[in-house]
Motif scaffolding. Sequence first.
Motif, PDB file in Angstrom:
ATOM      1  N   SER A 167       4.999  43.028  29.978  1.00 28.03           N
ATOM      2  CA  SER A 167       5.171  44.360  29.424  1.00 28.03           C
ATOM      3  C   SER A 167       3.852  45.355  29.716  1.00 28.03           C
ATOM      4  CB  SER A 167       5.473  44.346  27.819  1.00 28.03           C
ATOM      5  OG  SER A 167       4.301  43.580  27.318  1.00 28.03           O
ATOM      6  N   TRP A 168       2.858  44.737  30.139  1.00 23.16           N
ATOM      7  CA  TRP A 168       1.635  45.494  30.477  1.00 23.16           C
ATOM      8  C   TRP A 168       1.719  46.090  31.737  1.00 23.16           C
ATOM      9  CZ3 TRP A 168      -3.360  42.817  28.252  1.00 23.16           C
ATOM     10  CH2 TRP A 168      -3.294  42.500  26.937  1.00 23.16           C
ATOM     11  N   GLU A 169       1.313  47.462  31.883  1.00 24.07           N
ATOM     12  CA  GLU A 169       1.622  47.966  33.210  1.00 24.07           C
ATOM     13  C   GLU A 169       0.332  48.337  33.741  1.00 24.07           C
ATOM     14  OE1 GLU A 169       3.063  52.239  35.261  1.00 24.07           O
ATOM     15  OE2 GLU A 169       3.439  51.825  33.079  1.00 24.07           O
ATOM     16  N   LEU A 170      -0.334  47.994  34.907  1.00 25.69           N
ATOM     17  CA  LEU A 170      -1.496  48.212  35.498  1.00 25.69           C
ATOM     18  C   LEU A 170      -1.613  49.696  35.824  1.00 25.69           C
ATOM     19  CD1 LEU A 170      -4.233  47.537  36.354  1.00 25.69           C
ATOM     20  CD2 LEU A 170      -3.353  46.878  38.376  1.00 25.69           C
ATOM     21  N   LEU A 171      -2.306  50.482  34.819  1.00 27.88           N
ATOM     22  CA  LEU A 171      -2.571  51.882  35.268  1.00 27.88           C
ATOM     23  C   LEU A 171      -3.709  52.361  36.274  1.00 27.88           C
ATOM     24  CD1 LEU A 171      -1.977  53.365  31.874  1.00 27.88           C
ATOM     25  CD2 LEU A 171      -0.201  53.199  33.518  1.00 27.88           C
ATOM     26  N   LYS A 172      -4.914  51.664  36.203  1.00 28.20           N
ATOM     27  CA  LYS A 172      -5.876  51.972  36.915  1.00 28.20           C
ATOM     28  C   LYS A 172      -6.728  50.728  37.146  1.00 28.20           C
ATOM     29  CE  LYS A 172      -5.797  56.533  36.486  1.00 28.20           C
ATOM     30  NZ  LYS A 172      -5.627  57.451  37.579  1.00 28.20           N
ATOM     31  N   GLU A 173      -7.385  50.656  38.323  1.00 24.33           N
ATOM     32  CA  GLU A 173      -8.321  49.302  38.733  1.00 24.33           C
ATOM     33  C   GLU A 173      -9.410  49.694  39.656  1.00 24.33           C
ATOM     34  OE1 GLU A 173      -7.445  44.799  39.971  1.00 24.33           O
ATOM     35  OE2 GLU A 173      -5.967  46.190  40.694  1.00 24.33           O
ATOM     36  N   LYS A 174     -10.506  49.239  39.499  1.00 21.75           N
ATOM     37  CA  LYS A 174     -11.516  49.567  40.191  1.00 21.75           C
ATOM     38  C   LYS A 174     -12.461  48.386  40.364  1.00 21.75           C
ATOM     39  CE  LYS A 174     -15.280  52.835  41.260  1.00 21.75           C
ATOM     40  NZ  LYS A 174     -15.768  53.981  40.435  1.00 21.75           N
ATOM     41  N   SER A 175     -13.179  48.093  41.222  1.00 19.15           N
ATOM     42  CA  SER A 175     -14.242  46.755  41.398  1.00 19.15           C
ATOM     43  C   SER A 175     -15.421  47.196  42.116  1.00 19.15           C
ATOM     44  CB  SER A 175     -13.350  45.591  42.215  1.00 19.15           C
ATOM     45  OG  SER A 175     -12.438  45.123  41.765  1.00 19.15           O
ATOM     46  N   THR A 176     -16.663  46.915  41.402  1.00 19.54           N
ATOM     47  CA  THR A 176     -17.822  47.208  42.095  1.00 19.54           C
ATOM     48  C   THR A 176     -18.647  45.980  41.872  1.00 19.54           C
ATOM     49  OG1 THR A 176     -18.581  48.045  39.576  1.00 19.54           O
ATOM     50  CG2 THR A 176     -17.716  49.631  41.130  1.00 19.54           C
ATOM     51  N   GLY A 177     -19.325  45.462  43.156  1.00 21.31           N
ATOM     52  CA  GLY A 177     -19.916  44.129  43.027  1.00 21.31           C
ATOM     53  C   GLY A 177     -19.141  42.892  42.719  1.00 21.31           C
ATOM     54  N   GLN A 178     -19.550  42.403  41.155  1.00 23.14           N
ATOM     55  CA  GLN A 178     -19.107  41.388  41.025  1.00 23.14           C
ATOM     56  C   GLN A 178     -18.003  41.509  39.685  1.00 23.14           C
ATOM     57  OE1 GLN A 178     -19.406  38.485  42.619  1.00 23.14           O
ATOM     58  NE2 GLN A 178     -20.450  39.714  44.007  1.00 23.14           N
ATOM     59  N   VAL A 179     -17.850  42.831  39.524  1.00 18.77           N
ATOM     60  CA  VAL A 179     -17.005  43.293  38.184  1.00 18.77           C
ATOM     61  C   VAL A 179     -15.814  43.994  38.734  1.00 18.77           C
ATOM     62  CG1 VAL A 179     -17.138  44.227  36.013  1.00 18.77           C
ATOM     63  CG2 VAL A 179     -19.223  43.327  37.057  1.00 18.77           C
ATOM     64  N   THR A 180     -14.686  43.551  38.141  1.00 19.26           N
ATOM     65  CA  THR A 180     -13.367  44.455  38.133  1.00 19.26           C
ATOM     66  C   THR A 180     -13.123  45.126  36.853  1.00 19.26           C
ATOM     67  OG1 THR A 180     -12.464  42.895  39.970  1.00 19.26           O
ATOM     68  CG2 THR A 180     -10.932  44.375  38.494  1.00 19.26           C
ATOM     69  N   TYR A 181     -12.543  46.285  36.922  1.00 19.49           N
ATOM     70  CA  TYR A 181     -12.516  47.166  35.808  1.00 19.49           C
ATOM     71  C   TYR A 181     -10.904  47.308  35.820  1.00 19.49           C
ATOM     72  CZ  TYR A 181     -17.124  48.064  36.797  1.00 19.49           C
ATOM     73  OH  TYR A 181     -18.674  47.693  37.295  1.00 19.49           O
ATOM     74  N   GLN A 182     -10.109  47.279  34.676  1.00 18.56           N
ATOM     75  CA  GLN A 182      -8.600  47.486  34.824  1.00 18.56           C
ATOM     76  C   GLN A 182      -8.167  47.961  33.639  1.00 18.56           C
ATOM     77  OE1 GLN A 182      -7.620  43.424  35.293  1.00 18.56           O
ATOM     78  NE2 GLN A 182      -6.711  43.836  37.315  1.00 18.56           N
ATOM     79  N   LEU A 183      -7.318  49.036  33.703  1.00 17.49           N
ATOM     80  CA  LEU A 183      -6.595  49.745  32.392  1.00 17.49           C
ATOM     81  C   LEU A 183      -5.100  49.372  32.534  1.00 17.49           C
ATOM     82  CD1 LEU A 183      -7.213  51.491  29.859  1.00 17.49           C
ATOM     83  CD2 LEU A 183      -6.620  53.500  31.462  1.00 17.49           C
ATOM     84  N   TYR A 184      -4.513  48.983  31.332  1.00 14.93           N
ATOM     85  CA  TYR A 184      -3.283  48.545  31.371  1.00 14.93           C
ATOM     86  C   TYR A 184      -2.615  49.414  30.235  1.00 14.93           C
ATOM     87  CZ  TYR A 184      -3.856  44.529  34.199  1.00 14.93           C
ATOM     88  OH  TYR A 184      -4.166  43.472  35.273  1.00 14.93           O
ATOM     89  N   ARG A 185      -1.221  49.677  30.384  1.00 12.55           N
ATOM     90  CA  ARG A 185      -0.358  50.346  29.152  1.00 12.55           C
ATOM     91  C   ARG A 185       0.510  49.301  28.754  1.00 12.55           C
ATOM     92  NH1 ARG A 185       0.263  55.291  27.260  1.00 12.55           N
ATOM     93  NH2 ARG A 185      -0.601  56.162  29.098  1.00 12.55           N
ATOM     94  N   GLN A 186       0.584  49.057  27.242  1.00  4.74           N
ATOM     95  CA  GLN A 186       1.692  48.143  26.848  1.00  4.74           C
ATOM     96  C   GLN A 186       2.935  48.824  26.651  1.00  4.74           C
ATOM     97  OE1 GLN A 186       2.226  45.430  25.191  1.00  4.74           O
ATOM     98  NE2 GLN A 186       3.959  45.730  24.061  1.00  4.74           N
ATOM     99  N   GLY A 187       4.049  48.436  27.468  1.00  7.88           N
ATOM    100  CA  GLY A 187       5.237  48.874  27.562  1.00  7.88           C
ATOM    101  C   GLY A 187       6.285  48.678  26.613  1.00  7.88           C
TER     102      GLY A 187
END
Length: 201
Positions: free
Chosen positions: A181-201
């Motif tokens: 039910s989690w929809e991936l809205l945004k994603e970005k990676s820099t170096g050794q780190v990944t950032y993600q934003l999900y929305r609960q559907g």
Amino acid sequence: MSRNQHTKSNEKSRKPIKGGFIRLISGKWRGKKLPVKDIEGLRPTTDRTKETLFNWLMHDINDANCLDCFSGSGSLAFEALSRFARKVTLLEKDKSVVKQLRENLAVLNVDNATVHEGDSLNYLKQVATEQYNIVFIDPPFNKGLVQPCCDALNSNGYLAPDALIYIEREVDLSGLTLPNSWELLKEKSTGQVTYQLYRQG
């Protein structure tokens, strides 16, 4: 970024623990610096990452009920409060870090935030007594905390309808299984780190 759980204080000496600062980048406390403890594993979210995240949350943060699952420095929690979140709940295990978080809340005269001292996963295994619009998951790296945290949030009723879930994790983390039910809205990676934003559907 924040990071806290399962951290250890500096045991090399009995000298007072040194530390640094986090800076609030926007909102009512824009430019304000808050002290943080120098604790092993504590990784305050960089200003650049924080700016990206709160640009993603620009239309949702105001009046949101927020949960910071691994508060650490409180960088994300304090930024949310500065940008007029309605309420923020902070989870943190390290006693000295909890003390610093509470001192910083007092300095800002915050009355709409609560710090819970203890293991975050144990806290989240309880059935939720309230639901959250925005959840920050930014645990210490390489501790295997992201998966059980997401499972507990989803299973125990912590997520409000259409809740936003932010995950900050090591870029090489594999085998992560998130709820369908989690929809991936945004994603970005820099170096050794990944950032993600999900929305609960």
